[in-house]
Design an enzyme around this catalytic site. Structure first.
Site, mmCIF file in Angstrom:
data_model
loop_
_atom_site.group_PDB
_atom_site.id
_atom_site.type_symbol
_atom_site.label_atom_id
_atom_site.label_comp_id
_atom_site.label_asym_id
_atom_site.label_seq_id
_atom_site.Cartn_x
_atom_site.Cartn_y
_atom_site.Cartn_z
ATOM 1 C CB SER A 21 32.423 -21.273 30.968
ATOM 2 O OG SER A 21 31.315 -21.245 31.846
ATOM 3 C CB CYS A 22 35.266 -23.813 27.525
ATOM 4 S SG CYS A 22 36.436 -24.030 26.176
ATOM 5 N N PRO A 23 37.415 -21.207 28.038
ATOM 6 C CG PRO A 23 39.284 -19.998 27.228
ATOM 7 C CD PRO A 23 37.796 -19.894 27.446
ATOM 8 C CG ASP A 48 33.377 -26.168 30.384
ATOM 9 O OD1 ASP A 48 32.557 -25.262 30.193
ATOM 10 O OD2 ASP A 48 34.019 -26.722 29.475
#
Lengths: 82, 139
Positions: A21-23, A48
């Site tokens: 997931s981010c980042p 994502d």
């Protein structure tokens, strides 16, 4: 590039960040970009949603060419040229 | 051209806010920003060696803590210490423990804190860093 053109692009480097997931995808792209030559193309695979907006902005800031994004089943393929 | 700089006054010692800080650090690392982090008061608790991996306090929506922590695990989110470490590996990140904050939690030496910490400093270091920062955050 439009979708038909992107579908024909053969990336020199593929980064599969679908498990993060981010980042995570952005950092994976950052790590991998150092391993390709100027002019080569990289594709970033991400599930994502935020990444499809982050990568173009990152390209703009870092001087890379964002080529476009293909929507696949459950993930995106984001193309850029170093 | 000089790198842009992020100065982060990190006050919180809770994993929700530390995790958010780790996400922001990831963004800074992707953009090759220089980062100065000043570990203040409650954050110094979280940076103590004996607390870093066992502390699971959250600051917000505390009644959903278990759900929140389980969701982080399900999503494969790295522990905040790993997110900070990744950022340190990818860009110039300096982590300063506030000397006062350290003493509040019985941390007097750099060795009392996890190895992410680079030094113990006074508030003057923060002021100097903040004066020249492109982004200045308090978490």
């Amino acid at each position: 590039m439009n979708s038909e053109e992107l579908a024909q692009v053969k990336a020199d480097r593929s980064v599969d960040a679908r498990g993060t997931s981010c980042p995570g995808p952005l950092l994976a792209a950052k790590k991998a970009i150092g391993q390709i030559e100027k002019g080569q193309v990289m594709e970033v695979l991400s599930a994502d949603e935020g990444t499809r907006r982050d990568i173009p902005k990152w390209c703009s800031k870092k001087g890379y060419e964002y080529l476009g994004t293909l929507e696949e089943s459950g993930f995106f393929k984001i193309f850029l040229r170093k | 051209m000089a790198n842009k700089k992020l100065t982060l006054a990190l006050f919180s010692g809770s994993v929700d806010k530390l995790t958010a800080a780790g996400v922001i650090l990831g963004g800074a690392a992707a953009e090759d920003m220089d980062v100065d982090i000043f570990v203040l008061l409650q954050a110094a608790f979280a940076f103590k060696k004996e607390n870093a991996l066992t502390n699971d306090r959250v600051a917000e929506i505390t009644d959903k803590k278990d759900e929140f922590l389980a969701s982080l695990k399900f999503l494969g989110a790295p522990h905040w210490t790993e997110a900070f470490r990744t950022a340190k590996e990818m860009t110039n990140v300096n982590i300063h423990i506030c000397g006062f904050a350290g003493k509040v939690w019985n941390g007097y030496k750099l060795d009392d804190f996890i190895d992410l910490a680079d030094d113990i400093c006074g508030i003057g270091e923060y002021m100097t860093s903040a004066e020249t920062a492109d982004i200045n955050l308090f978490i």
